[in-house]
Structures are given as C-alpha cells and as structure tokens.
Design a protein around this motif. Structure first.
Motif, PDB file in Angstrom:
ATOM      1  N   ASP A 127      10.354  12.738 -42.381  1.00 36.64           N
ATOM      2  CA  ASP A 127      11.636  11.777 -42.323  1.00 36.64           C
ATOM      3  C   ASP A 127      12.549  12.187 -43.139  1.00 36.64           C
ATOM      4  O   ASP A 127      12.440  12.153 -44.200  1.00 36.64           O
ATOM      5  CB  ASP A 127      11.063  10.188 -42.545  1.00 36.64           C
ATOM      6  CG  ASP A 127      12.072   9.499 -42.163  1.00 36.64           C
ATOM      7  OD1 ASP A 127      13.407   9.554 -42.456  1.00 36.64           O
ATOM      8  OD2 ASP A 127      11.728   8.093 -42.169  1.00 36.64           O
ATOM      9  N   SER A 137      16.536   8.092 -38.768  1.00 41.20           N
ATOM     10  CA  SER A 137      17.155   6.860 -38.335  1.00 41.20           C
ATOM     11  C   SER A 137      18.476   7.226 -38.217  1.00 41.20           C
ATOM     12  O   SER A 137      19.139   7.433 -39.222  1.00 41.20           O
ATOM     13  CB  SER A 137      16.805   5.844 -39.475  1.00 41.20           C
ATOM     14  OG  SER A 137      17.587   4.711 -39.249  1.00 41.20           O
ATOM     15  N   THR A 182      20.419   5.333 -37.462  1.00 42.33           N
ATOM     16  CA  THR A 182      21.277   4.236 -37.753  1.00 42.33           C
ATOM     17  C   THR A 182      21.984   4.173 -39.159  1.00 42.33           C
ATOM     18  O   THR A 182      22.906   3.626 -39.386  1.00 42.33           O
ATOM     19  CB  THR A 182      20.121   2.764 -38.301  1.00 42.33           C
ATOM     20  OG1 THR A 182      19.268   2.842 -36.964  1.00 42.33           O
ATOM     21  CG2 THR A 182      20.899   1.397 -38.291  1.00 42.33           C
ATOM     22  N   VAL A 202      21.740   0.699 -33.849  1.00 41.31           N
ATOM     23  CA  VAL A 202      20.428   1.003 -34.287  1.00 41.31           C
ATOM     24  C   VAL A 202      19.839   2.259 -33.380  1.00 41.31           C
ATOM     25  O   VAL A 202      20.003   2.174 -32.418  1.00 41.31           O
ATOM     26  CB  VAL A 202      19.641   0.068 -34.147  1.00 41.31           C
ATOM     27  CG1 VAL A 202      18.089   0.288 -34.544  1.00 41.31           C
ATOM     28  CG2 VAL A 202      19.886  -1.147 -35.222  1.00 41.31           C
ATOM     29  N   ALA A 203      19.510   3.335 -34.164  1.00 37.31           N
ATOM     30  CA  ALA A 203      19.136   4.734 -33.049  1.00 37.31           C
ATOM     31  C   ALA A 203      18.343   5.323 -34.100  1.00 37.31           C
ATOM     32  O   ALA A 203      18.228   5.361 -35.250  1.00 37.31           O
ATOM     33  CB  ALA A 203      20.159   5.350 -32.678  1.00 37.31           C
ATOM     34  N   SER A 232      15.992  10.932 -43.264  1.00 35.71           N
ATOM     35  CA  SER A 232      17.009  10.209 -43.160  1.00 35.71           C
ATOM     36  C   SER A 232      17.780  10.302 -44.470  1.00 35.71           C
ATOM     37  O   SER A 232      19.007  10.294 -44.561  1.00 35.71           O
ATOM     38  CB  SER A 232      16.478   8.551 -42.804  1.00 35.71           C
ATOM     39  OG  SER A 232      15.828   8.647 -41.671  1.00 35.71           O
ATOM     40  N   TRP A 281      21.286   1.160 -44.947  1.00 35.01           N
ATOM     41  CA  TRP A 281      22.372   1.877 -45.816  1.00 35.01           C
ATOM     42  C   TRP A 281      23.012   2.939 -44.919  1.00 35.01           C
ATOM     43  O   TRP A 281      22.430   3.018 -43.729  1.00 35.01           O
ATOM     44  CB  TRP A 281      21.684   2.701 -46.882  1.00 35.01           C
ATOM     45  CG  TRP A 281      20.186   3.307 -46.605  1.00 35.01           C
ATOM     46  CD1 TRP A 281      19.042   2.404 -46.410  1.00 35.01           C
ATOM     47  CD2 TRP A 281      20.034   4.535 -46.209  1.00 35.01           C
ATOM     48  NE1 TRP A 281      18.059   3.448 -46.049  1.00 35.01           N
ATOM     49  CE2 TRP A 281      18.669   4.720 -45.783  1.00 35.01           C
ATOM     50  CE3 TRP A 281      20.921   5.737 -46.041  1.00 35.01           C
ATOM     51  CZ2 TRP A 281      18.278   5.662 -45.398  1.00 35.01           C
ATOM     52  CZ3 TRP A 281      20.286   6.995 -45.746  1.00 35.01           C
ATOM     53  CH2 TRP A 281      18.815   6.906 -45.308  1.00 35.01           C
ATOM     54  N   GLU A 297       8.218  12.480 -46.247  1.00 32.30           N
ATOM     55  CA  GLU A 297       9.080  11.708 -46.217  1.00 32.30           C
ATOM     56  C   GLU A 297       9.895  12.101 -47.610  1.00 32.30           C
ATOM     57  O   GLU A 297       9.493  11.743 -48.653  1.00 32.30           O
ATOM     58  CB  GLU A 297       9.126  10.105 -46.330  1.00 32.30           C
ATOM     59  CG  GLU A 297      10.444   9.392 -45.982  1.00 32.30           C
ATOM     60  CD  GLU A 297      10.086   7.885 -45.815  1.00 32.30           C
ATOM     61  OE1 GLU A 297       9.318   7.577 -44.912  1.00 32.30           O
ATOM     62  OE2 GLU A 297      10.781   7.236 -46.808  1.00 32.30           O
ATOM     63  N   SER A 323      13.277   6.649 -49.614  1.00 31.08           N
ATOM     64  CA  SER A 323      14.469   6.148 -49.768  1.00 31.08           C
ATOM     65  C   SER A 323      14.380   4.970 -50.834  1.00 31.08           C
ATOM     66  O   SER A 323      15.222   4.222 -50.723  1.00 31.08           O
ATOM     67  CB  SER A 323      14.812   5.615 -48.385  1.00 31.08           C
ATOM     68  OG  SER A 323      14.036   4.855 -47.855  1.00 31.08           O
ATOM     69  N   SER A 363      15.844   3.574 -31.845  1.00 31.15           N
ATOM     70  CA  SER A 363      15.726   3.006 -33.203  1.00 31.15           C
ATOM     71  C   SER A 363      15.133   4.319 -33.946  1.00 31.15           C
ATOM     72  O   SER A 363      14.331   5.063 -33.299  1.00 31.15           O
ATOM     73  CB  SER A 363      14.933   1.851 -33.400  1.00 31.15           C
ATOM     74  OG  SER A 363      13.635   2.003 -33.323  1.00 31.15           O
ATOM     75  N   GLY A 364      15.385   4.390 -35.392  1.00 32.55           N
ATOM     76  CA  GLY A 364      14.456   5.328 -36.151  1.00 32.55           C
ATOM     77  C   GLY A 364      13.043   5.006 -35.838  1.00 32.55           C
ATOM     78  O   GLY A 364      12.153   6.113 -35.995  1.00 32.55           O
ATOM     79  N   SER A 365      12.537   3.849 -36.012  1.00 29.73           N
ATOM     80  CA  SER A 365      11.148   3.617 -35.898  1.00 29.73           C
ATOM     81  C   SER A 365      10.523   4.213 -34.385  1.00 29.73           C
ATOM     82  O   SER A 365       9.385   4.442 -34.458  1.00 29.73           O
ATOM     83  CB  SER A 365      10.875   2.286 -36.161  1.00 29.73           C
ATOM     84  OG  SER A 365      11.149   1.907 -37.422  1.00 29.73           O
ATOM     85  N   TYR A 380       8.488   4.987 -45.439  1.00 33.83           N
ATOM     86  CA  TYR A 380       9.012   3.908 -44.990  1.00 33.83           C
ATOM     87  C   TYR A 380       8.273   2.787 -44.523  1.00 33.83           C
ATOM     88  O   TYR A 380       7.127   3.135 -44.039  1.00 33.83           O
ATOM     89  CB  TYR A 380       9.961   4.237 -43.868  1.00 33.83           C
ATOM     90  CG  TYR A 380      10.774   3.096 -43.239  1.00 33.83           C
ATOM     91  CD1 TYR A 380      11.677   2.661 -43.953  1.00 33.83           C
ATOM     92  CD2 TYR A 380      10.814   2.547 -42.101  1.00 33.83           C
ATOM     93  CE1 TYR A 380      12.829   1.367 -43.470  1.00 33.83           C
ATOM     94  CE2 TYR A 380      11.442   1.758 -41.487  1.00 33.83           C
ATOM     95  CZ  TYR A 380      12.376   0.995 -42.041  1.00 33.83           C
ATOM     96  OH  TYR A 380      13.224   0.173 -41.672  1.00 33.83           O
TER      97      TYR A 380
END
Ligand SMILES: *Cc1c(COP(=O)(O)O)cnc(C)c1O
Length: 388
Positions: free
Chosen positions: A179, A201, A203, A213-214, A181, A334, A150, A154, A81-83, A107
């Motif tokens: 981050d 992420s 994802t 989810v990755a 993403s 998203w 970040e 987002s 997951s991104g996390s 995030y």
C-alpha cells in the motif's frame, strides 16, 4: 518517461476527441458492434476490447495509463475505493490453505479484511513487525503466497526495506504487495525495488480534492490481467467514467500539491520538535526518526502526513488541544487541499477499547496547501491546553 509526459500527454489522443483539450467523459455503460463477427471477436478478450464499462471504458483507460506509468509498472486497474483495490490485490493471490504475512499495523480496513474475511476463506494470516527484513525468515512457510506491506504506515510511519524484502520474497516465490498511498507514486516507486503489486487509495493524493473515493492496483500486465478477469470483473467494484475524469483533473496538479504539502509538513514538523507541549514528532525525514536510513534510501519525500505525541497522558487535555484548533479540520482521510487532524483520543475512549493500537496522546496531522506559518500558529495556540 518524463513526469510531464505522463501527467500532460500520455493516453491523450486529441485526434479521437474532435481536438478537445480536456479528456472526454465516455459516460456509457456499453459499446456496440457492427456485425456478429465483430461482437464475437471482441467478446473473446474483454481485457483488450471495449465491450462493457465494467471492463473497459476509454476515460478510465487514460487514468490507468497515467497511474501505471507513474508507478513504473505495465498496467493498472482503477477501483471504486482504496479498500476495494486492496481486497482485489490480496484475494487475487490466495486460495484455501495459503498463508499471508502482513506488516503488523496495516490500514484499519486492511487489517479487518485479513482478520475477518480472508481468514474465513481458510487462509492463515501472520502479522509481523517487518522493520528488519530478516524477520521474514521466521514466518515464511511453504504455504506463504503473499507478503503485504505498507511503508510508511500512515499513522506512525514505520518503514520496510523494500529491496531487501522483495529479494527474500523472490527467492521464495512469494508475491509482494504494498500500500503506497502514504508516499504517492511521486515520492516512492516500489516496483523499482522489485515489489510486484502496488495499491493506492486514490481518494488521497491522486485525486487530491476530498471529493472522490477510489483506488488503484498497479503491476505487470500478467498480474493485472489475472485481477481483471477475476476480482475486477466478478466483484465489479469499478469507478464511474465521471469520477475517473475528476481524478485525471486532480492529477494535473499532483506535483505542485505534493511538493507544497511535503515542504510545509517538514517545516512544521521541524519547528514543533522540541516545542513545549510536544513530547515527540514522528516524521520519516527528521534526523530523530529511528529508520531515517531507510527513508533516505527509498523515499524522495514524505508528503503532508506526520504525527505528534502531546506531552500529556491526560485524555481531557488531548481533547482540549484538538478542539482548540481552528485552522485544521478534524476528519479521517487526508491528501486533499485542506489541513486535517486525526486525534487518537477519539478512538481510545471507546468503551471496551482496552488495547488501542496507538497511544491516546498521538495526533496525526495532514498538512494541506495553506501557508505553513498560518498552520503553525494555530498548533502553538492550541498547545496552551497541554502545557497548562
Ligand atoms: C484511506 C486508505 C485506504 C483505503 O482507501 P479508501 O479509498 O478510503 O477505500 C487504504 N490504505 C491507506 C493507507 C489509506 O490511508
């Protein structure tokens, strides 16, 4: 390397695959050795050799090569997951007594990781408004090991000047993590500005179809090797070969999807600016954006995300607006083909949520692949609940 070489050729060795066009899915947990000597030799370095799929897997390896090249870094690891990717990147750089400076609105789960977990390890965290890079000087101590960024965020899209921050960090021997993403590697390549570790992420845009989810961490071979032999192998938050193949498939259309979302989102954001029922539009590429000088300097696009502030402070009207949209799906996340909304009124009515991070009238939009006029018409009709 050219984008088309990365997306359509890099890491693809058809001679090893019976000339198959699509990358094979090596759905195996382990790899055999022909002799004791062979086993002994390969087990010495799991980072380089095929021993066990928690370490290396040939399908995942194709994805690692492509994502690393997209980010202009030497290597990359893929997580479940991104996390997990965010956690591995941060944890790899700190020990008890160290200090982290983090941008003030990361995030949600990154904030929770730093507040609830990293702090339990005896690591101090300072959340800082880094819109002005010079702000860092107030917070850096001799214990500071990580600056976590970040950019854009987002939800409200605050930016950090990546070149200015990485230069201050380098002068002080501090590792920078971002981050990325929100921009994807197509619209922003932080390594070019000197950032050390880039997380995503996957994802979101990289997979792009709302079905995996990755997460990924990109960086120098030295950094990635360190994460591999600790957080990656020890915590074991790996991705399956099948899901790696799904992401490879999603990435074949990454530029097409992103360009479509980017163009449509900017068009809709522009049209909505000044529309009755909308107090303001937050999009990094609009001239009204307070940090437009930075977005133009370091981003070549934004993607499908932007936010609107409805022209009301009445939570009921915000709810009616959100409920009236029929072409947008209401959901977290998203980066897929489908347009989504995330209205803050969902969270701001929580019992006890007295200090919400974002205003109740904020609605985050994600513009997918539909016709922008089709989406715009849906927003306009729903605004009747705000205006009335
Ligand atoms: C979704 C998201 C994450 C977390 O990724 P998961 O794949 O959901 O674990 C991290 N950062 C940002 C900016 C995100 O939007």
């Amino acid at each position: 390397m050219e984008l088309d070489d990365i997306l359509y050729h890099l890491g693809e060795n058809h001679d090893d695959w019976y000339q198959a066009i699509a990358p094979p899915i090596y759905q195996t947990s382990n790899f055999r050795f022909k002799t004791v000597a062979d086993f002994r030799e390969k087990a010495k370095d799991e980072f380089k050799n095929h021993v066990y799929t928690r370490g290396n897997n040939p399908t995942v390896a194709i994805l690692r090569k492509k994502v690393a090249a997209l980010e202009k870094t030497e290597d990359c690891l893929v997580f479940s997951s991104g996390s997990a990717a965010v956690a591995a990147a941060i944890l790899s750089r700190v020990s008890q007594g160290d200090h982290i400076i983090c941008v003030d609105k990361p995030y949600t789960w990154t904030r929770k990781l730093l507040n609830d977990w990293v702090s339990r390890m005896g690591v101090n965290v300072t959340f800082a408004d880094l819109k002005d890079a010079q702000e860092l000087h107030k917070h850096i101590t001799d214990k500071t090991k990580v600056i976590y960024l970040e950019s854009p965020n987002s939800m409200t899209f605050e930016l950090q000047d990546l070149a200015a921050i990485s230069s201050i960090a380098k002068d002080n021997g501090i590792v920078t993590i971002i981050d990325n993403s929100s921009c994807s590697p197509l619209f922003q390549q932080p390594a070019v500005h000197g950032i050390d570790l880039i997380v995503h992420s996957a994802t979101k845009y990289l997979n792009g179809h709302s079905d995996v989810v990755a997460g990924v961490v990109c960086g120098s071979e030295e950094h990635i090797r360190t994460i591999f032999s600790h957080e990656y192998m020890m915590l074991g938050a790996i991705i399956s070969p099948y899901e790696a193949a799904m992401i490879l498939r999603g990435m074949r259309t990454l530029p097409l999807r992103l360009e479509r979302s980017d163009t449509s989102a900017l068009k809709i954001a522009t049209e909505l600016s000044g529309t009755k029922g909308i107090r303001s539009v937050i999009h990094p590429m609009l001239p009204s954006f307070p940090q437009a000088d930075i977005s133009i300097k370091q981003m070549s696009g934004t993607g499908g995300l932007f936010s609107i502030l409805l022209d009301t402070d009445d939570i009921v009207k915000c709810e009616q607006f959100a409920d009236a949209l029929t072409k947008f799906r209401m959901a977290a996340s998203w980066g897929g083909y489908e347009s989504l909304i995330m209205p803050m009124c969902v969270f701001n009515s929580y019992l006890g949520n007295t200090q919400p991070l974002y205003p109740t009238n904020l609605v985050r939009l994600y513009i997918g692949l539909e016709d922008p006029d089709y989406l715009l018409a849906d927003i306009i009709q729903a605004l009747r609940f705000v205006i009335d």
